[in-house]
Design a protein around this motif. Structure first.
Motif, PDB file in Angstrom:
ATOM      1  N   MET A   1     -11.604  -7.285  34.826  1.00  0.00           N
ATOM      2  CA  MET A   1     -10.479  -7.974  34.174  1.00  0.00           C
ATOM      3  C   MET A   1      -9.150  -7.535  34.776  1.00  0.00           C
ATOM      4  O   MET A   1      -8.238  -8.337  34.955  1.00  0.00           O
ATOM      5  CB  MET A   1     -10.490  -7.710  32.669  1.00  0.00           C
ATOM      6  CG  MET A   1     -11.393  -8.625  31.890  1.00  0.00           C
ATOM      7  SD  MET A   1     -11.108  -8.487  30.130  1.00  0.00           S
ATOM      8  CE  MET A   1     -12.374  -7.318  29.686  1.00  0.00           C
ATOM      9  N   ARG A   2      -9.043  -6.253  35.077  1.00  0.00           N
ATOM     10  CA  ARG A   2      -7.824  -5.741  35.681  1.00  0.00           C
ATOM     11  C   ARG A   2      -7.651  -6.304  37.090  1.00  0.00           C
ATOM     12  O   ARG A   2      -6.561  -6.711  37.478  1.00  0.00           O
ATOM     13  CB  ARG A   2      -7.862  -4.214  35.711  1.00  0.00           C
ATOM     14  CG  ARG A   2      -6.572  -3.585  36.210  1.00  0.00           C
ATOM     15  CD  ARG A   2      -6.635  -2.076  36.229  1.00  0.00           C
ATOM     16  NE  ARG A   2      -7.509  -1.600  37.287  1.00  0.00           N
ATOM     17  CZ  ARG A   2      -8.641  -0.920  37.103  1.00  0.00           C
ATOM     18  NH1 ARG A   2      -9.065  -0.640  35.889  1.00  0.00           N
ATOM     19  NH2 ARG A   2      -9.352  -0.502  38.124  1.00  0.00           N
ATOM     20  N   LYS A   3      -8.727  -6.343  37.863  1.00  0.00           N
ATOM     21  CA  LYS A   3      -8.670  -6.842  39.235  1.00  0.00           C
ATOM     22  C   LYS A   3      -8.421  -8.344  39.290  1.00  0.00           C
ATOM     23  O   LYS A   3      -7.874  -8.844  40.269  1.00  0.00           O
ATOM     24  CB  LYS A   3      -9.972  -6.526  39.974  1.00  0.00           C
ATOM     25  CG  LYS A   3     -10.230  -5.067  40.176  1.00  0.00           C
ATOM     26  CD  LYS A   3      -9.370  -4.515  41.255  1.00  0.00           C
ATOM     27  CE  LYS A   3      -9.742  -3.066  41.536  1.00  0.00           C
ATOM     28  NZ  LYS A   3      -8.912  -2.477  42.564  1.00  0.00           N
ATOM     29  N   ALA A   4      -8.801  -9.083  38.259  1.00  0.00           N
ATOM     30  CA  ALA A   4      -8.643 -10.539  38.253  1.00  0.00           C
ATOM     31  C   ALA A   4      -7.177 -10.943  38.261  1.00  0.00           C
ATOM     32  O   ALA A   4      -6.816 -12.002  38.770  1.00  0.00           O
ATOM     33  CB  ALA A   4      -9.353 -11.138  37.044  1.00  0.00           C
ATOM     34  N   ALA A   5      -6.311 -10.115  37.700  1.00  0.00           N
ATOM     35  CA  ALA A   5      -4.892 -10.434  37.650  1.00  0.00           C
ATOM     36  C   ALA A   5      -4.202 -10.168  38.978  1.00  0.00           C
ATOM     37  O   ALA A   5      -3.085 -10.634  39.204  1.00  0.00           O
ATOM     38  CB  ALA A   5      -4.230  -9.621  36.552  1.00  0.00           C
ATOM     39  N   ILE A   6      -4.850  -9.440  39.888  1.00  0.00           N
ATOM     40  CA  ILE A   6      -4.232  -9.036  41.146  1.00  0.00           C
ATOM     41  C   ILE A   6      -4.606  -9.982  42.295  1.00  0.00           C
ATOM     42  O   ILE A   6      -4.074  -9.869  43.378  1.00  0.00           O
ATOM     43  CB  ILE A   6      -4.655  -7.589  41.498  1.00  0.00           C
ATOM     44  CG1 ILE A   6      -4.349  -6.651  40.337  1.00  0.00           C
ATOM     45  CG2 ILE A   6      -3.953  -7.073  42.721  1.00  0.00           C
ATOM     46  CD1 ILE A   6      -4.890  -5.258  40.520  1.00  0.00           C
TER      47      ILE A   6
ATOM     48  N   MET B   1      -3.687  17.376  38.137  1.00  0.00           N
ATOM     49  CA  MET B   1      -4.161  16.085  38.591  1.00  0.00           C
ATOM     50  C   MET B   1      -4.790  15.332  37.412  1.00  0.00           C
ATOM     51  O   MET B   1      -5.532  15.911  36.624  1.00  0.00           O
ATOM     52  CB  MET B   1      -5.200  16.293  39.683  1.00  0.00           C
ATOM     53  CG  MET B   1      -5.594  15.058  40.384  1.00  0.00           C
ATOM     54  SD  MET B   1      -6.518  15.531  41.840  1.00  0.00           S
ATOM     55  CE  MET B   1      -7.102  13.970  42.301  1.00  0.00           C
ATOM     56  N   ALA B   2      -4.494  14.038  37.333  1.00  0.00           N
ATOM     57  CA  ALA B   2      -4.988  13.241  36.217  1.00  0.00           C
ATOM     58  C   ALA B   2      -6.461  12.903  36.396  1.00  0.00           C
ATOM     59  O   ALA B   2      -6.889  12.492  37.473  1.00  0.00           O
ATOM     60  CB  ALA B   2      -4.184  11.958  36.098  1.00  0.00           C
ATOM     61  N   VAL B   3      -7.220  13.082  35.348  1.00  0.00           N
ATOM     62  CA  VAL B   3      -8.645  12.776  35.356  1.00  0.00           C
ATOM     63  C   VAL B   3      -8.947  11.898  34.145  1.00  0.00           C
ATOM     64  O   VAL B   3      -8.569  12.248  33.025  1.00  0.00           O
ATOM     65  CB  VAL B   3      -9.488  14.073  35.293  1.00  0.00           C
ATOM     66  CG1 VAL B   3     -10.966  13.746  35.281  1.00  0.00           C
ATOM     67  CG2 VAL B   3      -9.156  14.977  36.457  1.00  0.00           C
ATOM     68  N   PRO B   4      -9.624  10.749  34.322  1.00  0.00           N
ATOM     69  CA  PRO B   4      -9.928   9.894  33.177  1.00  0.00           C
ATOM     70  C   PRO B   4     -10.951  10.552  32.245  1.00  0.00           C
ATOM     71  O   PRO B   4     -11.889  11.213  32.694  1.00  0.00           O
ATOM     72  CB  PRO B   4     -10.501   8.631  33.814  1.00  0.00           C
ATOM     73  CG  PRO B   4     -10.957   9.036  35.160  1.00  0.00           C
ATOM     74  CD  PRO B   4     -10.074  10.148  35.581  1.00  0.00           C
ATOM     75  N   LYS B   5     -10.740  10.370  30.934  1.00  0.00           N
ATOM     76  CA  LYS B   5     -11.660  10.964  29.958  1.00  0.00           C
ATOM     77  C   LYS B   5     -12.984  10.227  29.899  1.00  0.00           C
ATOM     78  O   LYS B   5     -14.025  10.841  29.700  1.00  0.00           O
ATOM     79  CB  LYS B   5     -11.023  10.969  28.575  1.00  0.00           C
ATOM     80  CG  LYS B   5      -9.955  12.005  28.435  1.00  0.00           C
ATOM     81  CD  LYS B   5      -9.623  12.233  27.001  1.00  0.00           C
ATOM     82  CE  LYS B   5      -8.625  13.366  26.918  1.00  0.00           C
ATOM     83  NZ  LYS B   5      -8.667  14.086  25.698  1.00  0.00           N
ATOM     84  N   THR B   6     -12.919   8.882  30.026  1.00  0.00           N
ATOM     85  CA  THR B   6     -14.144   8.092  29.971  1.00  0.00           C
ATOM     86  C   THR B   6     -14.191   7.139  31.158  1.00  0.00           C
ATOM     87  O   THR B   6     -13.160   6.796  31.740  1.00  0.00           O
ATOM     88  CB  THR B   6     -14.216   7.260  28.675  1.00  0.00           C
ATOM     89  OG1 THR B   6     -13.067   6.436  28.593  1.00  0.00           O
ATOM     90  CG2 THR B   6     -14.295   8.156  27.457  1.00  0.00           C
ATOM     91  N   LYS B   7     -15.401   6.703  31.473  1.00  0.00           N
ATOM     92  CA  LYS B   7     -15.597   5.781  32.585  1.00  0.00           C
ATOM     93  C   LYS B   7     -15.162   4.373  32.174  1.00  0.00           C
ATOM     94  O   LYS B   7     -15.426   3.941  31.053  1.00  0.00           O
ATOM     95  CB  LYS B   7     -17.078   5.775  32.957  1.00  0.00           C
ATOM     96  CG  LYS B   7     -17.424   4.838  34.083  1.00  0.00           C
ATOM     97  CD  LYS B   7     -18.912   4.857  34.359  1.00  0.00           C
ATOM     98  CE  LYS B   7     -19.279   3.843  35.407  1.00  0.00           C
ATOM     99  NZ  LYS B   7     -20.694   3.827  35.682  1.00  0.00           N
ATOM    100  N   LYS B   8     -14.481   3.675  33.066  1.00  0.00           N
ATOM    101  CA  LYS B   8     -14.110   2.278  32.809  1.00  0.00           C
ATOM    102  C   LYS B   8     -15.343   1.410  33.027  1.00  0.00           C
ATOM    103  O   LYS B   8     -16.043   1.552  34.032  1.00  0.00           O
ATOM    104  CB  LYS B   8     -13.022   1.808  33.779  1.00  0.00           C
ATOM    105  CG  LYS B   8     -11.676   2.426  33.547  1.00  0.00           C
ATOM    106  CD  LYS B   8     -11.008   1.770  32.381  1.00  0.00           C
ATOM    107  CE  LYS B   8      -9.589   2.256  32.250  1.00  0.00           C
ATOM    108  NZ  LYS B   8      -8.934   1.747  31.093  1.00  0.00           N
ATOM    109  N   SER B   9     -15.587   0.503  32.098  1.00  0.00           N
ATOM    110  CA  SER B   9     -16.734  -0.382  32.234  1.00  0.00           C
ATOM    111  C   SER B   9     -16.480  -1.410  33.333  1.00  0.00           C
ATOM    112  O   SER B   9     -15.340  -1.634  33.749  1.00  0.00           O
ATOM    113  CB  SER B   9     -17.017  -1.092  30.915  1.00  0.00           C
ATOM    114  OG  SER B   9     -15.966  -1.983  30.624  1.00  0.00           O
ATOM    115  N   LYS B  10     -17.545  -2.052  33.788  1.00  0.00           N
ATOM    116  CA  LYS B  10     -17.418  -3.061  34.846  1.00  0.00           C
ATOM    117  C   LYS B  10     -16.548  -4.225  34.414  1.00  0.00           C
ATOM    118  O   LYS B  10     -15.745  -4.736  35.183  1.00  0.00           O
ATOM    119  CB  LYS B  10     -18.795  -3.579  35.248  1.00  0.00           C
ATOM    120  CG  LYS B  10     -19.623  -2.565  35.986  1.00  0.00           C
ATOM    121  CD  LYS B  10     -20.991  -3.135  36.310  1.00  0.00           C
ATOM    122  CE  LYS B  10     -21.871  -2.084  36.944  1.00  0.00           C
ATOM    123  NZ  LYS B  10     -23.236  -2.580  37.154  1.00  0.00           N
ATOM    124  N   SER B  11     -16.681  -4.631  33.159  1.00  0.00           N
ATOM    125  CA  SER B  11     -15.893  -5.776  32.688  1.00  0.00           C
ATOM    126  C   SER B  11     -14.407  -5.432  32.608  1.00  0.00           C
ATOM    127  O   SER B  11     -13.562  -6.248  32.967  1.00  0.00           O
ATOM    128  CB  SER B  11     -16.403  -6.271  31.344  1.00  0.00           C
ATOM    129  OG  SER B  11     -16.183  -5.295  30.346  1.00  0.00           O
TER     130      SER B  11
END
Length: 61
Positions: free
Chosen positions: A15-20, A1-11
């Motif tokens: 930014m990713r959600k703004a395009a959706i 199972m994929a696990v992210p190495k670092t936490k994604k910042s709020k910004s």
């Protein structure tokens, strides 16, 4: 199972959600008077919605 190495910042997350986001509502012509109005809303120029008058519009010019 994929696990992210670092936490994604709020910004970065925002930014990713703004395009959706949903597209803006398009203007339609009113069946009664032909003026532009937003969908599923009362016409601001004549006060009609779905063939009947809902709001009384006064002419103050």
């Amino acid at each position: 199972m994929a696990v992210p190495k670092t936490k994604k910042s709020k910004s970065k997350k925002r930014m990713r959600k703004a395009a959706i986001r949903k597209p803006c509502a398009r203007a339609q012509s009113c069946e009664q008077c032909g003026a532009d109005k937003l969908a599923h809303r009362v016409c601001p120029s004549c006060g009609y919605y779905r063939g009947r008058q809902v709001v009384t519009v006064s002419d103050e010019d």
